[in-house]
Design an enzyme around this catalytic site. Sequence first.
Site, PDB file in Angstrom:
ATOM      1  N   TYR C 263      17.025 -49.049 -14.528  1.00 14.74           N
ATOM      2  CA  TYR C 263      17.436 -50.401 -14.145  1.00 14.74           C
ATOM      3  C   TYR C 263      18.057 -51.163 -15.307  1.00 14.74           C
ATOM      4  CZ  TYR C 263      17.037 -55.402 -13.319  1.00 14.74           C
ATOM      5  OH  TYR C 263      17.303 -56.756 -13.241  1.00 14.74           O
ATOM      6  N   ASP C 298      16.245 -50.142  -5.161  1.00 10.62           N
ATOM      7  CA  ASP C 298      16.928 -51.136  -4.347  1.00 10.62           C
ATOM      8  C   ASP C 298      18.198 -51.654  -5.004  1.00 10.62           C
ATOM      9  OD1 ASP C 298      15.773 -53.846  -5.838  1.00 10.62           O
ATOM     10  OD2 ASP C 298      14.348 -52.210  -5.820  1.00 10.62           O
ATOM     11  N   LYS C 370       7.521 -48.313  -2.465  1.00 10.10           N
ATOM     12  CA  LYS C 370       7.863 -49.742  -2.448  1.00 10.10           C
ATOM     13  C   LYS C 370       9.130 -49.945  -1.631  1.00 10.10           C
ATOM     14  CE  LYS C 370      10.660 -52.332  -5.316  1.00 10.10           C
ATOM     15  NZ  LYS C 370      11.258 -52.613  -6.625  1.00 10.10           N
TER      16      LYS C 370
HETATM   17  C1  B12 Z   1      22.822 -58.803  -5.013  1.00 10.23           C
HETATM   18  C2  B12 Z   1      21.923 -59.877  -5.566  1.00 10.23           C
HETATM   19  C3  B12 Z   1      21.392 -59.700  -6.825  1.00 10.23           C
HETATM   20  C4  B12 Z   1      21.694 -58.486  -7.675  1.00 10.23           C
HETATM   21  C5  B12 Z   1      23.034 -58.727  -8.376  1.00 10.23           C
HETATM   22  C6  B12 Z   1      23.777 -57.444  -8.618  1.00 10.23           C
HETATM   23  C7  B12 Z   1      25.146 -57.741  -9.082  1.00 10.23           C
HETATM   24  N1  B12 Z   1      25.656 -56.872  -9.866  1.00 10.23           N
HETATM   25  O1  B12 Z   1      25.770 -58.736  -8.717  1.00 10.23           O
HETATM   26  C8  B12 Z   1      20.464 -58.481  -8.645  1.00 10.23           C
HETATM   27  C9  B12 Z   1      19.356 -57.655  -8.025  1.00 10.23           C
HETATM   28  C10 B12 Z   1      20.728 -58.008 -10.047  1.00 10.23           C
HETATM   29  C11 B12 Z   1      20.059 -59.941  -8.571  1.00 10.23           C
HETATM   30  C12 B12 Z   1      19.301 -60.538  -9.511  1.00 10.23           C
HETATM   31  C13 B12 Z   1      18.882 -61.865  -9.466  1.00 10.23           C
HETATM   32  N2  B12 Z   1      19.086 -62.747  -8.467  1.00 10.23           N
HETATM   33 CO1  B12 Z   1      20.169 -62.339  -6.966  1.00 10.23          CO
HETATM   34  N3  B12 Z   1      20.838 -62.001  -5.306  1.00 10.23           N
HETATM   35  C14 B12 Z   1      21.617 -61.032  -4.796  1.00 10.23           C
HETATM   36  C15 B12 Z   1      21.915 -61.257  -3.302  1.00 10.23           C
HETATM   37  C16 B12 Z   1      20.960 -60.390  -2.508  1.00 10.23           C
HETATM   38  C17 B12 Z   1      23.342 -60.966  -2.826  1.00 10.23           C
HETATM   39  C18 B12 Z   1      24.473 -61.633  -3.610  1.00 10.23           C
HETATM   40  C19 B12 Z   1      25.755 -60.938  -3.239  1.00 10.23           C
HETATM   41  O2  B12 Z   1      26.043 -59.903  -3.789  1.00 10.23           O
HETATM   42  N4  B12 Z   1      26.516 -61.459  -2.244  1.00 10.23           N
HETATM   43  C20 B12 Z   1      27.717 -60.826  -1.730  1.00 10.23           C
HETATM   44  C21 B12 Z   1      28.992 -61.464  -2.325  1.00 10.23           C
HETATM   45  C22 B12 Z   1      30.219 -60.718  -1.837  1.00 10.23           C
HETATM   46  O3  B12 Z   1      29.046 -62.796  -1.878  1.00 10.23           O
HETATM   47  P1  B12 Z   1      29.362 -64.024  -2.873  1.00 10.23           P
HETATM   48  O4  B12 Z   1      28.713 -63.831  -4.163  1.00 10.23           O
HETATM   49  O5  B12 Z   1      29.084 -65.276  -2.153  1.00 10.23           O
HETATM   50  O6  B12 Z   1      30.930 -63.908  -3.127  1.00 10.23           O
HETATM   51  C23 B12 Z   1      31.896 -64.328  -2.172  1.00 10.23           C
HETATM   52  C24 B12 Z   1      32.275 -65.793  -2.292  1.00 10.23           C
HETATM   53  O7  B12 Z   1      31.242 -66.639  -2.737  1.00 10.23           O
HETATM   54  C25 B12 Z   1      33.471 -65.810  -3.161  1.00 10.23           C
HETATM   55  N5  B12 Z   1      33.314 -65.843  -4.595  1.00 10.23           N
HETATM   56  C26 B12 Z   1      32.299 -65.546  -5.379  1.00 10.23           C
HETATM   57  N6  B12 Z   1      32.630 -65.704  -6.662  1.00 10.23           N
HETATM   58  C27 B12 Z   1      33.908 -66.090  -6.699  1.00 10.23           C
HETATM   59  C28 B12 Z   1      34.745 -66.420  -7.752  1.00 10.23           C
HETATM   60  C29 B12 Z   1      36.034 -66.839  -7.486  1.00 10.23           C
HETATM   61  C30 B12 Z   1      36.926 -67.211  -8.584  1.00 10.23           C
HETATM   62  C31 B12 Z   1      36.490 -66.933  -6.166  1.00 10.23           C
HETATM   63  C32 B12 Z   1      37.830 -67.367  -5.891  1.00 10.23           C
HETATM   64  C33 B12 Z   1      35.661 -66.601  -5.122  1.00 10.23           C
HETATM   65  C34 B12 Z   1      34.363 -66.194  -5.394  1.00 10.23           C
HETATM   66  O8  B12 Z   1      34.124 -64.623  -2.799  1.00 10.23           O
HETATM   67  C35 B12 Z   1      33.158 -63.598  -2.507  1.00 10.23           C
HETATM   68  C36 B12 Z   1      33.674 -62.791  -1.364  1.00 10.23           C
HETATM   69  O9  B12 Z   1      33.812 -63.589  -0.229  1.00 10.23           O
HETATM   70  C37 B12 Z   1      21.601 -62.792  -3.153  1.00 10.23           C
HETATM   71  C38 B12 Z   1      21.050 -63.197  -1.801  1.00 10.23           C
HETATM   72  C39 B12 Z   1      22.134 -63.254  -0.779  1.00 10.23           C
HETATM   73  N7  B12 Z   1      21.959 -62.541   0.314  1.00 10.23           N
HETATM   74  O10 B12 Z   1      23.122 -63.928  -0.947  1.00 10.23           O
HETATM   75  C40 B12 Z   1      20.568 -63.020  -4.245  1.00 10.23           C
HETATM   76  C41 B12 Z   1      20.492 -64.401  -5.001  1.00 10.23           C
HETATM   77  C42 B12 Z   1      21.899 -64.870  -5.209  1.00 10.23           C
HETATM   78  N8  B12 Z   1      19.841 -64.065  -6.250  1.00 10.23           N
HETATM   79  C43 B12 Z   1      19.090 -65.020  -6.621  1.00 10.23           C
HETATM   80  C44 B12 Z   1      18.307 -64.979  -7.816  1.00 10.23           C
HETATM   81  C45 B12 Z   1      17.417 -66.186  -8.084  1.00 10.23           C
HETATM   82  C46 B12 Z   1      18.352 -63.874  -8.677  1.00 10.23           C
HETATM   83  C47 B12 Z   1      17.532 -63.737  -9.963  1.00 10.23           C
HETATM   84  C48 B12 Z   1      17.691 -64.931 -10.851  1.00 10.23           C
HETATM   85  C49 B12 Z   1      16.064 -63.431  -9.570  1.00 10.23           C
HETATM   86  C50 B12 Z   1      15.189 -63.209 -10.723  1.00 10.23           C
HETATM   87  N9  B12 Z   1      14.468 -64.219 -11.111  1.00 10.23           N
HETATM   88  O11 B12 Z   1      15.140 -62.121 -11.235  1.00 10.23           O
HETATM   89  C51 B12 Z   1      18.044 -62.419 -10.562  1.00 10.23           C
HETATM   90  C52 B12 Z   1      18.712 -62.579 -11.871  1.00 10.23           C
HETATM   91  C53 B12 Z   1      20.181 -62.708 -11.786  1.00 10.23           C
HETATM   92  C54 B12 Z   1      20.872 -63.471 -12.858  1.00 10.23           C
HETATM   93  N10 B12 Z   1      20.531 -63.455 -14.109  1.00 10.23           N
HETATM   94  O12 B12 Z   1      21.808 -64.090 -12.510  1.00 10.23           O
HETATM   95  C55 B12 Z   1      19.055 -66.175  -5.685  1.00 10.23           C
HETATM   96  C56 B12 Z   1      19.842 -67.397  -6.138  1.00 10.23           C
HETATM   97  C57 B12 Z   1      19.159 -68.678  -5.736  1.00 10.23           C
HETATM   98  C58 B12 Z   1      20.012 -69.821  -6.067  1.00 10.23           C
HETATM   99  N11 B12 Z   1      20.663 -70.404  -5.085  1.00 10.23           N
HETATM  100  O13 B12 Z   1      20.079 -70.191  -7.197  1.00 10.23           O
HETATM  101  C59 B12 Z   1      19.580 -65.490  -4.367  1.00 10.23           C
HETATM  102  C60 B12 Z   1      20.276 -66.439  -3.407  1.00 10.23           C
HETATM  103  C61 B12 Z   1      18.337 -64.824  -3.725  1.00 10.23           C
HETATM  104  C62 B12 Z   1      17.215 -65.771  -3.457  1.00 10.23           C
HETATM  105  N12 B12 Z   1      17.118 -66.319  -2.274  1.00 10.23           N
HETATM  106  O14 B12 Z   1      16.381 -66.018  -4.300  1.00 10.23           O
HETATM  107  N13 B12 Z   1      20.515 -60.544  -7.484  1.00 10.23           N
HETATM  108  C1  LIG Z   2      13.083 -52.546 -11.791  1.00 12.16           C
HETATM  109  C2  LIG Z   2      13.414 -53.972 -12.055  1.00 12.16           C
HETATM  110  N1  LIG Z   2      13.108 -54.538 -13.220  1.00 12.16           N
HETATM  111  C3  LIG Z   2      13.418 -55.827 -13.467  1.00 12.16           C
HETATM  112  C4  LIG Z   2      14.039 -56.639 -12.549  1.00 12.16           C
HETATM  113  C5  LIG Z   2      14.402 -58.064 -12.856  1.00 12.16           C
HETATM  114  O1  LIG Z   2      14.102 -58.463 -14.137  1.00 12.16           O
HETATM  115  P1  LIG Z   2      15.166 -59.133 -15.069  1.00 12.16           P
HETATM  116  O2  LIG Z   2      15.882 -60.221 -14.303  1.00 12.16           O
HETATM  117  O3  LIG Z   2      14.339 -59.707 -16.149  1.00 12.16           O
HETATM  118  O4  LIG Z   2      16.098 -58.054 -15.473  1.00 12.16           O
HETATM  119  C6  LIG Z   2      14.349 -56.100 -11.336  1.00 12.16           C
HETATM  120  C7  LIG Z   2      14.993 -56.974 -10.351  1.00 12.16           C
HETATM  121  O5  LIG Z   2      15.277 -56.736  -9.281  1.00 12.16           O
HETATM  122  C8  LIG Z   2      14.045 -54.734 -11.073  1.00 12.16           C
HETATM  123  O6  LIG Z   2      14.353 -54.177  -9.912  1.00 12.16           O
END
Ligand code: B12
Ligand SMILES: Cc1ncc(COP(=O)(O)O)c(C=O)c1O
Lengths: 242, 242, 521, 521
Positions: C263, C298, C370
């Site tokens: 991860y 996941d 899990k």
């Molecule tokens: C995938 C995901 C992750 C992945 C991210 C992987 C990655 N490489 O991106 C992982 C597992 C790493 C992750 C981690 C975290 N996540 Co997250 N994650 C999500 C999730 C499930 C989906 C987001 C997504 O991919 N959407 C799909 C894309 C295509 O949609 P989009 O981003 O809206 O983009 C579209 C438009 O917005 C627009 N757009 C977006 N950006 C831009 C930029 C420009 C210039 C333009 C024109 C358009 C545009 O175009 C896109 C296409 O239409 C959401 C929940 C959800 N279902 O939304 C939570 C969510 C976003 N995550 C959340 C959180 C809190 C986190 C964490 C902070 C949790 C934690 N404490 O560990 C961490 C840390 C992340 C960090 N440091 O930022 C919260 C945010 C809450 C909030 N409103 O602040 C959400 C909503 C989940 C929740 N309910 O708690 N996450």
């Molecule tokens: C295996 C694992 N470690 C850590 C994290 C998140 O921790 P951090 O935001 O500190 O990287 C996740 C989040 O989904 C995870 O799947």
Amino acid sequence: MGNLIKPYGDTIDDGIVQLSFTLPVTNGAKAKKAAEIYANNLKIEDVTIAHAEEIAEGFTYFVIFGKASVSIDYDSVKASEVSTEFYDYYEINSLIKEKINRKVNVVGASIGTDAHTVGIDAIMNMKGYDGDYGLERYPEINATNLGSQVTCEELVESALKNGSDAILVSQTVTQKDAHIRNFTELIELLEAEKIRKQFLVIAGGPRITNDLAIELGYDAGFGAGTVPSQVASYIVTCLVKE
Amino acid sequence: MGNLIKPYGDTIDDGIVQLSFTLPVTNGAKAKKAAEIYANNLKIEDVTIAHAEEIAEGFTYFVIFGKASVSIDYDSVKASEVSTEFYDYYEINSLIKEKINRKVNVVGASIGTDAHTVGIDAIMNMKGYDGDYGLERYPEINATNLGSQVTCEELVESALKNGSDAILVSQTVTQKDAHIRNFTELIELLEAEKIRKQFLVIAGGPRITNDLAIELGYDAGFGAGTVPSQVASYIVTCLVKE
Amino acid sequence: MAQIKLDQEQVKRVKNYAKDIADSVQKNVIDGNSSVSVERTVLRLYGVDGTDEEGTPYPNLIVDKLKEKDLLSKGVSKFFAASMLASKRDAMDTAELICQGNILFGEINEFSRADIESKEIELSKEALKTLDSSRIHKSKKQEKTPLPEQPFKYMIVATGNIYEDRTQAKAAVSSGADIIAVIRSTAQSLLDYVPYGATTEGFGGTFATQENFKIMRKALDEASKKKGTYVRLVNYASGLCMSEIAACAAIEDLDMLLNDSMYGILFRDINKKRTFVDQHFSRLICSRAKILINTGEDNYLTTSDAIENAYTVTSSQLINEAMGKNSLLTDEQLGLGHAFEIDPKVKNGFLFELAHAQLARQLFPDAPLKYMPPTKYKSCDIFFSQCMDSMFNLASVTTGQGIHLCGILTEAIHTPLMQDRFQSLSNVNYIFDTARDLGDEIEFKEDGVIAKRAQTVLNETEEFLKKVNDIGLMEAISEGYFAGIKRLDTGGKGLDGVFLKDSDYSNPILEMLEKEGTING
Amino acid sequence: MAQIKLDQEQVKRVKNYAKDIADSVQKNVIDGNSSVSVERTVLRLYGVDGTDEEGTPYPNLIVDKLKEKDLLSKGVSKFFAASMLASKRDAMDTAELICQGNILFGEINEFSRADIESKEIELSKEALKTLDSSRIHKSKKQEKTPLPEQPFKYMIVATGNIYEDRTQAKAAVSSGADIIAVIRSTAQSLLDYVPYGATTEGFGGTFATQENFKIMRKALDEASKKKGTYVRLVNYASGLCMSEIAACAAIEDLDMLLNDSMYGILFRDINKKRTFVDQHFSRLICSRAKILINTGEDNYLTTSDAIENAYTVTSSQLINEAMGKNSLLTDEQLGLGHAFEIDPKVKNGFLFELAHAQLARQLFPDAPLKYMPPTKYKSCDIFFSQCMDSMFNLASVTTGQGIHLCGILTEAIHTPLMQDRFQSLSNVNYIFDTARDLGDEIEFKEDGVIAKRAQTVLNETEEFLKKVNDIGLMEAISEGYFAGIKRLDTGGKGLDGVFLKDSDYSNPILEMLEKEGTING
Ligand code: B12
Ligand SMILES: Cc1ncc(COP(=O)(O)O)c(C=O)c1O
Ligand code: B12
Ligand SMILES: Cc1ncc(COP(=O)(O)O)c(C=O)c1O
């Protein structure tokens, strides 16, 4: 008097809304009455406390229906939308070739500690989103995707280096207004360096609206469901206008 | 200044509420803005239009989160509850034997065109509700259940004939305030015949509160989840007091 | 339980590939190296805690001192043991004295090698006792308040404020949660130290600190008593402080840790070597203290398609299993991850989900799998989200999953409110109950869509692992085999904290843990 | 589709009991009697519609006139035919003339028996043409816009105002509804006439009137075109005007009618004889005009326990089937009812639901079974309601039900709002799609909980029907065999509207319908 509207349940102007919230009180007749009064204070009348349940010691959760008593004049609602013609992939490439006559440079990133890349990738990566090709696929666009957790300094540096026409910024985490802080930091940096006018600066993310973006000093903002060609259309239209 | 409370999302006093409603407008940026302004007018700030979807031509449905800006003083909330000790089956029968010294007569019905009997049956039938025996089971109570679609005249006639101590009235259909009309009709009839004071008159149904019942001129009101022993306790307590 | 027919020979083959992959990393990367974080962990287990006035943890200060002197490759253990001999005080006092500069640190010639070694052994035995007592303490608690029925209902809290978290956690337990996970503040993975003390501010989560662990574990002990079953506590041992957090978690009797072999590398850009080295030690600690790990498969599905890339999940599970076993984890400690992330618009998507979940179940029959809820396609229409979670809940109970992460209807909007959690658990409780034995009462059609799908994923997994094994895991990651992300050997955060072990490197805790093997009871 | 093993001999036995029960009612009750409502139906099919100034429908006025003259036992047909001969005008004009007293009604000696009979035959043939053209018209529409895939998504509208209903219905169709039911105003069952014209006020529903039917059918024709599949329209032919409403429905090309052999008797206290007599004629009309009937077995479960009384549902289905066949309905027209009403708190309740649904499916393999959603235990917590509906939707698609009444999350609160319907259909659409072929991909374990449950219900049904057959259906109802409700032969509403047919009673429509049998195409 314009065009007064109200919520619609099953009859025009019945005003029906559904509400749910939790109050920090123990469940009982008094709690339900409090929820009813609370809803009244939110200008909701004829309140039905459909459900009340103590979901933790001293916290009661309510599901409520009622009739909102206010109307708003829909004619007076002003919302900005990114206002441009929308073109498709082929049209955009031709427009660039014909009217701009050079490649368009775009740089994008998810800034701050935001690690969400899926949104910016959807706009920039080859594959694109929802069947709509990403900017990297456009032969007339040079697209550079810096990924996530990029600092504002790195992003600006890269924009200057690439001679970017547009900077694309993505923000997903909105808790505690983290996105507002990050968005603002970038604009302040650009202004401090007196290069704000040099770029189209575009904000995006699931909670972003054009209104919000403009308020924060951006040229445009795109929300959930955006497809790359919309963004490309906007960029190209702006560049052609210049 | 009493005990000010607000809805609770995940931090005391954050005021978070969830709202959903439909506006009679086509979806788009303007519709979302209208929903936001509408929520503001309901005193909800920091509005997130989480979801907007056109669910029929010209009708857009919204799911909204936001922070309600008002508080209410919980100490000032007054709600009446049927105020009586609650006894169980055995206690009630003994109380009647010891303190009233005759059988208690009760008649019940679902009045008007309301055909829902499950509620009144739950209170009156042998079987009872939720493990609590119904009034027919009480050896010290004569319970007569007239069923549903009973007119006020029939009910009063039966009450007089049986020498009832209490009249139990059930109403389930509340659309267009049908229950209010029916409840009121009964009280007016009793008053016209000058026999209102002769009976305990008790209202019940899923949307009934004690407050509402009292407002309508009833002695008490029982809502969803009532069990028969609560009603019997109330009746017996009142009769003993007399 | 309904079963899919799998070729047991093929299962053996994929397990062997995974073992070869893991063994090679163990031999070529893990065994010869240590890291700043491993050394800080040794200090923590020796009893060092606390920070200086600026908030820098003593373990960091001490290890940095040694690094400055270019002595770290010998391991911190002997130097700290020598300092204790010098100070004649306990570990905490000694640490303070070192950091205040009141003890010459790094000089050990004052004492005989034997004296130092015996002090090291003494300290290490104490350390192992700490781990043992965590294991024993938990097991005793579980005698009084036993574990509930599987799937265990796992619920997150994430307010940023440990005291609000406590309120939320208790609420969740009263609605039926069996496991509470305190989500970490954004990007704690990237911090090269463990924050200190009770914290009341975080972003998207609450900092993982030893004190926060203690506060929450205490609250859950009370909640367990009320509930009559034991409520487990989860945190994250990922990122740059894997093993340190594992140590803190063991000290505070935590029950589970998120701890995945790749991860951090893939999704947090942490250096590969650093990750593998830290992770081995973190898992040895978990093994001994009977902490379950939860792996992060996941995450593969949040960035790529859940059908197309199902094999990456299975492959990662197999690698996590093989590496876990190299770190002495038992099957019962392997909370291997997977997720319900197929686009809800896919026709028969649910059949595919069942196939994936069932495949995992059968490949790892004794592991408490899990299972992650839908997140990526969760709707902003919270009413619709409830439906997706219902189907997820059903898939979970039907295929007999172990650790069930409760889906939240507001997943696409915000971190959960108290009422969101309640609604989530109402959903789970209902489905688990109403369909409790469905899995025992149906069979999957032979050669049907479900069986075929499972077979396809297994075939793709075999092909993939074979390729990974051919070039080795380090190289496969460099070439972007996993999640389409390329991570070079020399890239990523934390590489400067890794060092080759000197010939007289010592870390008796690690040695003892490895030597004594798996200990139960 | 997954199947439960049922003893086909036992199935034959229960079907035979039901047939005997139905035949005996047919012979002893139905064949010898007619009713005011049947006679009014004849008038309607002869072309009589409209009301006098006070709003009393002409069919009522005319039949009442005959009743006053004590001539009703001969049937209204010959008298009306005579009046037409007298007036030399069409049916409507003749009716008006009769009601205004401008034609002597009841005197027929003016004309020869043969002339009258031939007028009756002429009118009846026209009437049958009307029914035929309804059938043909619908079948043509279904060539252009075919029927969608089963289970058909059935959605209710119930504003009280037909024009608002129209808006709601279109909205529902745009969200995916395949069938629109306009719920009737409270207690229309008890009206001994069919209200007239477009109505804008009702309680808990909208009055069933011919004009309302027309308005809604037109709206749905437009909606069908847009959608590309045919949207069916449902109303109620229950209560005191069963056959009249069936006639109106046929005239306006309705597709389905709620029409149950015992609903009115038990749940509306309508007289037994009246019900059986009216019903036979109403079903003959449905048969000819190709209107599907929906029966009301769900009602048994709103007042009694869904597990304990599951056999009453099955028994009623069998009786409805047998009676339906006696009225020439084909299997394809038998929307036999059942319901998902087990307490959500029951452990493995879902397995029982599957067993019940599957039993119905297998007992009536060619009938488009009507499956009712949870209502009684629907929660006022609308978020939880969504979960119950998800499981219901799953049970439906898994067991291949025909007509799927979409559950509404606000069931326990109010008649549905526009957004409630949308949420309901999002739920249905998702589950039907994501689990479309689940039923084909699983098997129910032999002798498992599901199979055993189905067998138990079948055994209880056999025992019950045997007892009913022994004493006869009329007596069984008197003794409270069904729903625990006793209804005496002489009790209930509408008995005064039933009469013994005189030896020269004539109702050529009924005769022709019976004689010509089932007609398709
Ligand atoms: C995938 C995901 C992750 C992945 C991210 C992987 C990655 N490489 O991106 C992982 C597992 C790493 C992750 C981690 C975290 N996540 Co997250 N994650 C999500 C999730 C499930 C989906 C987001 C997504 O991919 N959407 C799909 C894309 C295509 O949609 P989009 O981003 O809206 O983009 C579209 C438009 O917005 C627009 N757009 C977006 N950006 C831009 C930029 C420009 C210039 C333009 C024109 C358009 C545009 O175009 C896109 C296409 O239409 C959401 C929940 C959800 N279902 O939304 C939570 C969510 C976003 N995550 C959340 C959180 C809190 C986190 C964490 C902070 C949790 C934690 N404490 O560990 C961490 C840390 C992340 C960090 N440091 O930022 C919260 C945010 C809450 C909030 N409103 O602040 C959400 C909503 C989940 C929740 N309910 O708690 N996450
Ligand atoms: C295996 C694992 N470690 C850590 C994290 C998140 O921790 P951090 O935001 O500190 O990287 C996740 C989040 O989904 C995870 O799947
Ligand atoms: C069962 C049912 C029916 C059955 C009734 C069978 C019967 N014999 O009762 C049938 C199928 C016949 C039916 C018909 C209709 N129903 Co209905 N029905 C329901 C349903 C599913 C359950 C009601 C119930 O039995 N609850 C269980 C009992 C135990 O609870 P209860 O009534 O609240 O009673 C408790 C307390 O309230 C209290 N109590 C009740 N009465 C009294 C009296 C006293 C004195 C005291 C002390 C206490 C007390 O004690 C009881 C035990 O705790 C509800 C939906 C729902 N889930 O609630 C719709 C519902 C009540 N019906 C509804 C409607 C509209 C109808 C119809 C009008 C629909 C139509 N157009 O055809 C018809 C016509 C009925 C009529 N004329 O009244 C609506 C009412 C909407 C509204 N708020 O006005 C509901 C809410 C469904 C909906 N969402 O549309 N219905
Ligand atoms: C078979 C049947 N007919 C009719 C109705 C309702 O009609 P009414 O309220 O007019 O009796 C129902 C209601 O559930 C029913 O099941």
